[in-house]
Design a protein around this motif. Structure first.
Motif, PDB file in Angstrom:
ATOM      1  N   HIS A 549      48.539  -6.519  56.662  1.00  0.00           N
ATOM      2  CA  HIS A 549      49.943  -6.328  56.287  1.00  0.00           C
ATOM      3  C   HIS A 549      50.102  -6.335  54.759  1.00  0.00           C
ATOM      4  N   LEU A 550      49.439  -7.310  54.115  1.00  0.00           N
ATOM      5  CA  LEU A 550      49.548  -7.403  52.652  1.00  0.00           C
ATOM      6  C   LEU A 550      49.009  -6.143  51.973  1.00  0.00           C
ATOM      7  N   ALA A 551      47.821  -5.724  52.441  1.00  0.00           N
ATOM      8  CA  ALA A 551      47.169  -4.563  51.812  1.00  0.00           C
ATOM      9  C   ALA A 551      48.010  -3.306  52.025  1.00  0.00           C
ATOM     10  N   SER A 552      48.540  -3.121  53.245  1.00  0.00           N
ATOM     11  CA  SER A 552      49.328  -1.903  53.501  1.00  0.00           C
ATOM     12  C   SER A 552      50.598  -1.911  52.674  1.00  0.00           C
ATOM     13  N   SER A 553      51.206  -3.073  52.530  1.00  0.00           N
ATOM     14  CA  SER A 553      52.470  -3.069  51.793  1.00  0.00           C
ATOM     15  C   SER A 553      52.257  -2.932  50.297  1.00  0.00           C
ATOM     16  N   SER A 554      51.065  -3.264  49.820  1.00  0.00           N
ATOM     17  CA  SER A 554      50.842  -3.095  48.367  1.00  0.00           C
ATOM     18  C   SER A 554      50.759  -1.611  48.005  1.00  0.00           C
ATOM     19  N   GLY A 555      50.049  -0.846  48.820  1.00  0.00           N
ATOM     20  CA  GLY A 555      49.949   0.600  48.571  1.00  0.00           C
ATOM     21  C   GLY A 555      49.054   0.972  47.414  1.00  0.00           C
ATOM     22  N   GLU A 556      48.655  -0.003  46.614  1.00  0.00           N
ATOM     23  CA  GLU A 556      47.818   0.279  45.436  1.00  0.00           C
ATOM     24  C   GLU A 556      46.350   0.215  45.837  1.00  0.00           C
ATOM     25  N   TYR A 557      45.930   1.111  46.694  1.00  0.00           N
ATOM     26  CA  TYR A 557      44.577   0.986  47.245  1.00  0.00           C
ATOM     27  C   TYR A 557      43.489   1.095  46.191  1.00  0.00           C
ATOM     28  N   ASP A 558      43.688   2.011  45.249  1.00  0.00           N
ATOM     29  CA  ASP A 558      42.648   2.222  44.236  1.00  0.00           C
ATOM     30  C   ASP A 558      42.422   0.960  43.426  1.00  0.00           C
ATOM     31  N   LYS A 559      43.513   0.437  42.899  1.00  0.00           N
ATOM     32  CA  LYS A 559      43.414  -0.759  42.043  1.00  0.00           C
ATOM     33  C   LYS A 559      42.920  -1.942  42.879  1.00  0.00           C
ATOM     34  N   LEU A 560      43.408  -2.009  44.095  1.00  0.00           N
ATOM     35  CA  LEU A 560      43.014  -3.106  44.986  1.00  0.00           C
ATOM     36  C   LEU A 560      41.510  -3.069  45.232  1.00  0.00           C
ATOM     37  N   THR A 561      41.011  -1.867  45.527  1.00  0.00           N
ATOM     38  CA  THR A 561      39.580  -1.714  45.782  1.00  0.00           C
ATOM     39  C   THR A 561      38.773  -2.043  44.530  1.00  0.00           C
ATOM     40  N   TYR A 609      43.534   3.977  57.409  1.00  0.00           N
ATOM     41  CA  TYR A 609      42.311   3.170  57.516  1.00  0.00           C
ATOM     42  C   TYR A 609      41.973   2.448  56.218  1.00  0.00           C
ATOM     43  N   MET A 610      42.668   2.819  55.157  1.00  0.00           N
ATOM     44  CA  MET A 610      42.340   2.231  53.845  1.00  0.00           C
ATOM     45  C   MET A 610      42.499   0.706  53.815  1.00  0.00           C
ATOM     46  N   PRO A 611      43.552   0.131  54.409  1.00  0.00           N
ATOM     47  CA  PRO A 611      43.713  -1.327  54.270  1.00  0.00           C
ATOM     48  C   PRO A 611      42.667  -2.155  55.015  1.00  0.00           C
ATOM     49  N   PHE A 612      41.756  -1.491  55.724  1.00  0.00           N
ATOM     50  CA  PHE A 612      40.763  -2.287  56.447  1.00  0.00           C
ATOM     51  C   PHE A 612      39.651  -2.809  55.538  1.00  0.00           C
ATOM     52  N   LEU A 613      39.499  -2.181  54.388  1.00  0.00           N
ATOM     53  CA  LEU A 613      38.469  -2.660  53.459  1.00  0.00           C
ATOM     54  C   LEU A 613      38.801  -4.091  52.991  1.00  0.00           C
ATOM     55  N   PRO A 614      40.031  -4.364  52.534  1.00  0.00           N
ATOM     56  CA  PRO A 614      40.342  -5.748  52.161  1.00  0.00           C
ATOM     57  C   PRO A 614      40.149  -6.731  53.317  1.00  0.00           C
ATOM     58  N   VAL A 615      40.452  -6.267  54.530  1.00  0.00           N
ATOM     59  CA  VAL A 615      40.277  -7.160  55.683  1.00  0.00           C
ATOM     60  C   VAL A 615      38.806  -7.527  55.831  1.00  0.00           C
ATOM     61  N   ALA A 616      37.941  -6.497  55.723  1.00  0.00           N
ATOM     62  CA  ALA A 616      36.496  -6.743  55.841  1.00  0.00           C
ATOM     63  C   ALA A 616      36.027  -7.706  54.757  1.00  0.00           C
ATOM     64  N   PHE A 617      36.525  -7.489  53.526  1.00  0.00           N
ATOM     65  CA  PHE A 617      36.120  -8.370  52.423  1.00  0.00           C
ATOM     66  C   PHE A 617      36.598  -9.796  52.664  1.00  0.00           C
ATOM     67  N   HIS A 618      37.753  -9.891  53.266  1.00  0.00           N
ATOM     68  CA  HIS A 618      38.289 -11.235  53.528  1.00  0.00           C
ATOM     69  C   HIS A 618      37.354 -11.975  54.484  1.00  0.00           C
ATOM     70  N   PHE A 619      36.934 -11.284  55.542  1.00  0.00           N
ATOM     71  CA  PHE A 619      36.077 -11.963  56.523  1.00  0.00           C
ATOM     72  C   PHE A 619      34.665 -12.195  55.986  1.00  0.00           C
ATOM     73  N   LEU A 620      34.278 -11.404  54.993  1.00  0.00           N
ATOM     74  CA  LEU A 620      32.929 -11.587  54.439  1.00  0.00           C
ATOM     75  C   LEU A 620      32.883 -12.660  53.357  1.00  0.00           C
ATOM     76  N   PHE A 621      33.945 -12.744  52.540  1.00  0.00           N
ATOM     77  CA  PHE A 621      33.826 -13.583  51.340  1.00  0.00           C
ATOM     78  C   PHE A 621      34.874 -14.693  51.210  1.00  0.00           C
ATOM     79  N   ALA A 622      35.837 -14.733  52.091  1.00  0.00           N
ATOM     80  CA  ALA A 622      36.895 -15.738  51.901  1.00  0.00           C
ATOM     81  C   ALA A 622      36.310 -17.145  51.959  1.00  0.00           C
ATOM     82  N   HIS A 623      36.784 -17.974  51.063  1.00  0.00           N
ATOM     83  CA  HIS A 623      36.243 -19.327  50.914  1.00  0.00           C
ATOM     84  C   HIS A 623      37.395 -20.290  50.735  1.00  0.00           C
ATOM     85  N   MET A 624      37.088 -21.580  50.918  1.00  0.00           N
ATOM     86  CA  MET A 624      38.149 -22.571  50.758  1.00  0.00           C
ATOM     87  C   MET A 624      38.562 -22.727  49.285  1.00  0.00           C
TER      88      MET A 624
END
Ligand code: ATP
Length: 858
Positions: A549-561, A609-624
């Motif tokens: 939801h966050l990634a889709s609403s930002s819309g700034e995919y390039d900068k986000l990536t 499909y673009m917002p799925f990259l942040p989701v993948a990164f979240h599950f790979l690297f998110a830390h406490m």
């Protein structure tokens, strides 16, 4: 209130609510009789403006006085003006034609008003007759383009846009502006002509009525302006340059007061300088400067140095200082840029115009002070012109009253060459440019010292505070250090960084990256309930949804990536096999391909499909832990570097001979050839004069030069900011194959590069000459001594020298025999029957070194 009501201070709830609909209905010729509240208004619309006015009045009255519709209302003071307008309007109906007949006015009648040229900006000036204006605009100025027919959009100075319907009588015809103007005037649409309005505004400005603050337009302009311009100092006290420099320039300028303004000069205070006379050998720079400023004036009452030369690194405020000081001293500043005006005549003309004419603009006519910026970029011819102007001795022009009498033509010519009577301030970055040498000797030199970092950072803090940003002093000091106290760079950096800071703040990109790289906090209660459950709620599906939801609403995919790419390697990874990193790279590759496919095929359905990259990164690297996020810059840097490398390669390939060019491409050059080529052009050359090279070394040098010319490489002398001279390879292809972290390449010495550079020049000339002769063989026949033999150039030169020497000796012999004293002849020929003698001069020189064996001398 809609924007027109707002503009003309009328209130109408109904209008506000239904303004758009009413316009559209009006456009579609909606029968207004059927309409309820507006029926009266619409009914009268096609009758006359007077009618309209009444309707409008009624409507306004109903708003302001709550009186029943149709109740007459006392005229406002300015309504006589409006009446005049409407009387005229009855003759010149400005309503759009309702029937086709109206499109064709009878011949000879005056042209109808063209709404397309309605100047709505003028309405604002008529504050006392809002009703009339409202009515007029309601009829003709539409808030959206008309559904049928042509229209013209008009934007007033506040940025409000309206649409005006084109009438058929002008559509497609060239419009005569004078005709339009006259029709305007005739109608009196503006009531008060625009010229009168302008005069009124000018008056109000003059008497300070409009000085309360910047208008909307000005404010808008201010916000879009560069801060360096916005915060440019206007007064002497706002200058950042050191006081000594400021004072010296002002003092020098004041030396001109007597000749320019006719003010008597105060006698210089010589007591201060007396300590110099005690020990004249040791004068500090400031003492010398003070002395110059105390010196007597010349015969024309001008200072000894007619021109001040300000020098110093860019962006320290030299030009600003010159402007402010000149204005402060009562001059009108005329600035010319010496690098722009490269033609000598133009330069001369500009200098003469500036120094011999007077400012006629403004109430006070002021004498000019000429500022010549970037004089170090001027050609030598321009400097000579300036010097000639400074050194003019002709006194004809001093007093224009002097040139009365006979020979007016001659006098006229002489007056043109009048002596310089106005100060000139020159500004340069590099004082030691060869072309400036003669000017240096005749100028009052003022070296601009670095701005004090403390002063600069204080000014930066002021600016950032004024822009609503609080920056700590440490950061500002670091900025000053990074930019070498360059005011321009500092302010620009501040503006750009606040731009990106605001951008990030607004878009919440930093927050988003943080959310991606950080695990959500699980409430204690849930942890107590069990990890699995906690993950299910605090993680898993919920987390996926949240990030998506966050990634889709930002819309700034390039900068986000880019942010993900720049930061993911900085995150804590527990996986020793770096499987997560590999997965992340796969995801980045996938995202890249997705983006490419989407853009190439213009298939934007893939965007989901673009917002799925942040989701993948979240599950790979998110830390406490709270992640440290850097603003992504690697992509921009890589792009800049790629562009620079490509430019260098293109420049190199552009002049490579065709036989080589056919075999190399940009890719092969950068991947296969260049790094080896750079090693090839760095042979080991002995640091001696090339004349003393062995034949093998000479061959090596010749091959090297051949290779470099073939690959369009050369050495160019450059100067580092520290003032050191270096030879750099051009085009700058070394950077293309220079990878960070690797040991630097072996470099040739300065002397070797100098030798190569010189020999290359000669070789180029030789080749050009040969080519010329090949193209033009006739010239070869005319020249008996063309280099056709295979004898090398330096050998030929040596032979020539020997030949000349022999001739000289013969002449000498002839001379000496006459006087019967000739040592050389008496000595006979040298060893090996050579006529060249070596003479031993006492002393040592390392300029030329060569092993000479005694046996060669015997
Ligand atoms: N005291 C100051 N406060 C704010 N801005 C300043 C100040 N002094 C100079 N500037 C701004 O810095 C910029 C650079 O100044 P200026 O052009 O005078 O420098 P310069 O030394 O002549 O540079 P160059 O050699 O490149 O021409 C200008 O835009 C000017 O408005």
């Amino acid at each position: 209130m809609d924007e027109y009501d707002e503009m003309f201070l009328t209130e109408d709830d109904y209008d506000q609510q239904f303004a758009d609909e009413l316009e559209v209905l009006a456009e579609m010729d909606f029968d207004p009789v059927a309409a309820t509240k507006q029926s009266g208004f619409r009914k009268q619309k096609n009758t006359s403006f007077q009618g309209n006015n009444t309707a409008g009045d009624q409507h306004l009255r109903s708003q302001s006085q709550a009186a029943p519709a149709g109740t007459p209302k006392a005229k406002r003071p300015r309504q006589d003006v409006a009446k005049k307008l409407f009387e005229v309007s009855q003759n010149d109906d400005i309503t759009p034609p309702s029937s086709p007949e109206e499109f064709h006015p009878p011949p000879g009648t005056r042209p109808k008003l063209v709404p397309a040229v309605l100047d709505i900006s003028g309405f604002e000036g008529i504050l006392e007759s809002p009703e009339r204006v409202t009515t007029a605009t309601q009829c003709h100025a539409l808030k959206r383009p008309p559904p049928v027919g042509g229209y013209v959009s008009v934007t007033d100075h506040r940025g409000n846009r309206v649409y005006l319907r084109e009438t058929d009588d002008l559509r497609g015809k060239a419009v005569d502006p004078s005709a339009l103007r006259s029709s305007h005037d005739a109608l009196g649409l503006l009531v008060v002509p625009i010229e009168v309005l302008r005069e009124q505004v000018a008056e109000r400005v003059k008497f300070g009525e409009l000085e309360d603050g910047p208008g909307d337009e000005e404010e808008e302009g201010m916000s879009s302006r560069l801060w360096v311009d916005q915060f440019s100092p206007c007064q002497y006290t706002e200058l950042l340059s050191d006081d000594f420099t400021n004072r010296c320039l002002l003092k020098w300028l004041k030396l001109w007061d007597q000749v320019v303004f006719g003010r008597e000069r105060k006698p210089p205070n010589r007591t201060q300088g007396n300590f110099n006379q005690a020990n004249p050998k040791f004068k500090t720079k400031s003492q010398i400067t003070e002395e110059i400023l105390e010196a007597d004036l010349d015969q024309y009452k001008r200072p000894k140095y007619k021109v001040a030369l300000l020098s110093g690194p860019p962006g320290l405020g030299k030009t600003t200082l010159a402007h402010i000081i000149a204005r402060h001293a009562g001059y009108n500043v005329v600035e010319i840029n010496a690098s722009d005006d490269r033609s000598a005549e133009l330069f001369q003309k500009r200098i003469d115009t500036a120094t011999q004419m007077k400012s006629v603009l403004g109430a006070n006519e002021k004498p000019n002070c000429l500022i010549i910026d970037e004089i170090d970029g001027a050609p030598a011819a321009a400097i000579n012109i300036l010097l000639a102007t400074l050194n003019r001795k002709d006194g004809q022009g001093v007093d224009s009253g002097a040139d009365s009498g006979a020979e007016p033509l001659k006098k006229k010519k002489k007056k043109k060459e009048s002596v310089l009577l106005r100060p000139i301030i020159c500004i340069c970055n590099d004082l030691y440019v060869p072309a400036l040498r003669p000017l240096r000797q005749q100028a009052f030199l003022l070296n601009f010292p670095q701005t004090q970092p403390a002063r600069l950072s204080q000014r930066l803090a002021e600016i950032s505070r004024a822009q609503g940003m609080k920056v700590d002093t440490g950061t500002l000091m670091a900025l000053c250090e990074k930019t070498d106290n360059d005011i321009r760079s500092c302010i620009n950096t501040l503006q750009v960084s606040i731009g990106s800071w605001t951008f990030c703040q607004n878009k919440g990109l930093f927050n988003l990256w943080q959310e991606i790289f950080q695990l959500p906090r699980i409430k204690r209660k849930r942890v107590g309930e069990g990890l699995e459950e906690g993950l299910k709620e605090g993680g898993g599906a919920q987390r996926l949804q949240h990030i998506l939801h966050l990634a889709s609403s930002s819309g700034e995919y390039d900068k986000l990536t880019q942010g993900l790419y720049d930061n993911f390697l900085l995150m804590r990874v527990k996986d020793p096999s770096l499987g997560g990193v590999c997965d992340a790279l796969d995801w980045l590759g996938f995202s890249d391909r997705l983006n490419q496919t989407m853009l190439q095929g213009q298939n934007f359905s893939l965007m989901r499909y673009m917002p799925f990259l942040p989701v993948a990164f979240h599950f790979l690297f998110a830390h406490m832990h709270v992640p440290r996020i850097n603003y992504p810059s690697s992509q921009y840097e890589a792009l800049t570097k790629t562009a620079a490398s490509r430019n260098s390669l293109a420049a190199m390939l552009s002049d490579v001979p065709a036989c080589i060019r056919t075999r190399i491409s940009e890719i092969s050059l950068s991947l296969d050839i260049l790094s080896l080529l750079l090693d090839i052009i760095c042979p080991k050359l002995r640091p001696v004069n090339p004349q003393l090279f062995s034949s093998r070394e000479k061959q090596q040098l010749s091959d090297l030069i051949d290779t470099m010319i073939s690959y369009n490489l050369s050495y160019r002398q450059d100067r580092t900011p520290e003032g050191q001279y270096v030879y750099v390879l051009e085009p700058r292809v070394e950077a293309v194959v220079c990878f960070p972290g690797l040991p630097p390449r072996r470099q040739l010495t300065y002397q070797a590069k100098q030798t190569i550079s010189r020999e290359m020049e000669l070789e180029r000339l030789r080749r050009a000459e040969t080519l010329l002769l090949l193209r033009n063989p006739q010239e070869q026949e005319n020249r008996p001594k063309v280099v056709t033999s295979s004898v090398r150039n330096h050998q030929q030169r040596l032979e020539n020298i020997l030949r000349n020497t022999v001739v000289e000796i013969r002449v000498n012999i002839y001379t000496y025999t006459n006087i019967d004293v000739c040592v050389e002849v008496a000595m006979g020929t040298a060893v090996g029957n050579s006529e060249v003698w070596f003479r031993f001069n006492e002393g040592v020189s390392n300029a030329v070194r060569r092993n000479v064996y005694i046996r060669e001398l015997l």
